[in-house]
Design a protein around this motif. Structure first.
Motif, mmCIF file in Angstrom:
data_model
loop_
_atom_site.group_PDB
_atom_site.id
_atom_site.type_symbol
_atom_site.label_atom_id
_atom_site.label_comp_id
_atom_site.label_asym_id
_atom_site.label_seq_id
_atom_site.Cartn_x
_atom_site.Cartn_y
_atom_site.Cartn_z
ATOM 1 N N UNK A 66 78.049 -0.833 25.192
ATOM 2 C CA UNK A 66 79.032 0.094 24.602
ATOM 3 C C UNK A 66 78.420 1.061 23.598
ATOM 4 N N UNK A 67 77.383 0.609 22.908
ATOM 5 C CA UNK A 67 76.800 1.451 21.856
ATOM 6 C C UNK A 67 75.515 2.136 22.305
ATOM 7 N N UNK A 82 80.842 -5.980 19.635
ATOM 8 C CA UNK A 82 80.710 -4.922 20.646
ATOM 9 C C UNK A 82 79.512 -5.284 21.525
ATOM 10 N N UNK A 83 79.545 -4.782 22.744
ATOM 11 C CA UNK A 83 78.400 -5.049 23.619
ATOM 12 C C UNK A 83 77.326 -4.001 23.362
ATOM 13 N N UNK A 84 76.098 -4.377 23.634
ATOM 14 C CA UNK A 84 75.012 -3.413 23.458
ATOM 15 C C UNK A 84 75.210 -2.221 24.405
ATOM 16 N N UNK A 139 77.472 6.503 24.921
ATOM 17 C CA UNK A 139 77.184 7.612 23.992
ATOM 18 C C UNK A 139 76.070 8.534 24.493
#
Lengths: 168, 168
Positions: free
Chosen positions: A7-8, A3-5, A12
């Motif tokens: 995305x997280x 996952x890409x940084x 969120x």
């Protein structure tokens, strides 16, 4: 490696700020209906040496914009922490969301290994982008969103986990 | 595509549970020194219809073990939610950390795209692993750790952001 940084981190935080905005709307609506002075909510603290509601929201904003900016290697917008009313707090949340939306995924490419330096009066601390996100930015962000929620619950506002999670 | 889902889930939750354990130790130490009955802390709630301290910690544990297990595609250990004392709560936290440590990075390989189904009395919700982590597991986990912290602060326990973040 999966996952890409981005995305997280950014989506969120946008989502939680949107949830927080709706929670504040609910609080004002209930306060109006029940003739609870808004000052009761705005001045609420969980302990005498903890911050009241506006400051909790300002710090949640700072954690979000500062976290995103540090991961992107850019300067965050400066917001002067002058909010004292619900409309002003809503505007602060909206400005924060706008900034988060302006940060694009490719600006966080490789951010997991970027060195992030936090400066304090006593010195400085260095983190990888990954450790900064996991150990500082997200825990701090969630802390202040949750504490804002807890303050309102403590003052009788009828909100629930569904409002916090946003329909999840 | 740059960090593993493991990196942004299991280690941060282990760290926060370790911090929570130290926070509980500080609370007991201060309560003993100041002759505050431990029941005052254990029965603390932020609102009459919010959970008291033990349940906050049980749910933080559930969010951590359930989140990790769902992402790994395995069943979480069942803990019967019988804790009523600080030593029992510490044991619950320790068991949760032990389980998280037993989940290995390769068990979460590809978990970002794994379909995760949450069942409720009213029906079910489906998430990708990524959306489950970002939108349910982590926000819920941080919510309960922060609320446990807030309850103790509300009752006068002298802890600070450094205890929550763990020296960051």
């Amino acid at each position: 490696m999966s996952v890409s940084l981005y995305d997280v981190s950014i989506p969120p935080m946008i989502r939680m700020l949107e949830n927080l905005s709706k929670i504040l709307d609910k609080a004002v609506k209930q306060a109006d209906a029940e003739k609870i002075p808004l000052s009761t909510l705005l001045e609420a603290r969980l302990a005498p040496d903890m911050h009241p509601l506006p400051r909790q929201i300002q710090i949640a904003s700072d954690a979000a914009k500062g976290g995103a900016a540090r991961l992107a290697g850019i300067d965050p917008p400066g917001f002067p922490d002058t909010e004292t009313t619900f409309p002003e707090l809503q505007a602060r949340i909206a400005k924060t969301i706008d900034f988060l939306k302006s940060v694009k995924p490719d600006q966080l490419a490789g951010a997991e290994d970027r060195t992030i330096v936090l400066k304090f009066p006593q010195g400085e601390m260095k983190f990888s982008g990954r450790d900064f996100l996991n150990g500082v930015a997200l825990p701090n962000f969630y802390f202040h969103v949750t504490t804002a929620y807890g303050l309102l619950r403590h003052k009788g506002i009828q909100i629930g986990k569904r409002d916090y999670l946003g329909g999840a």
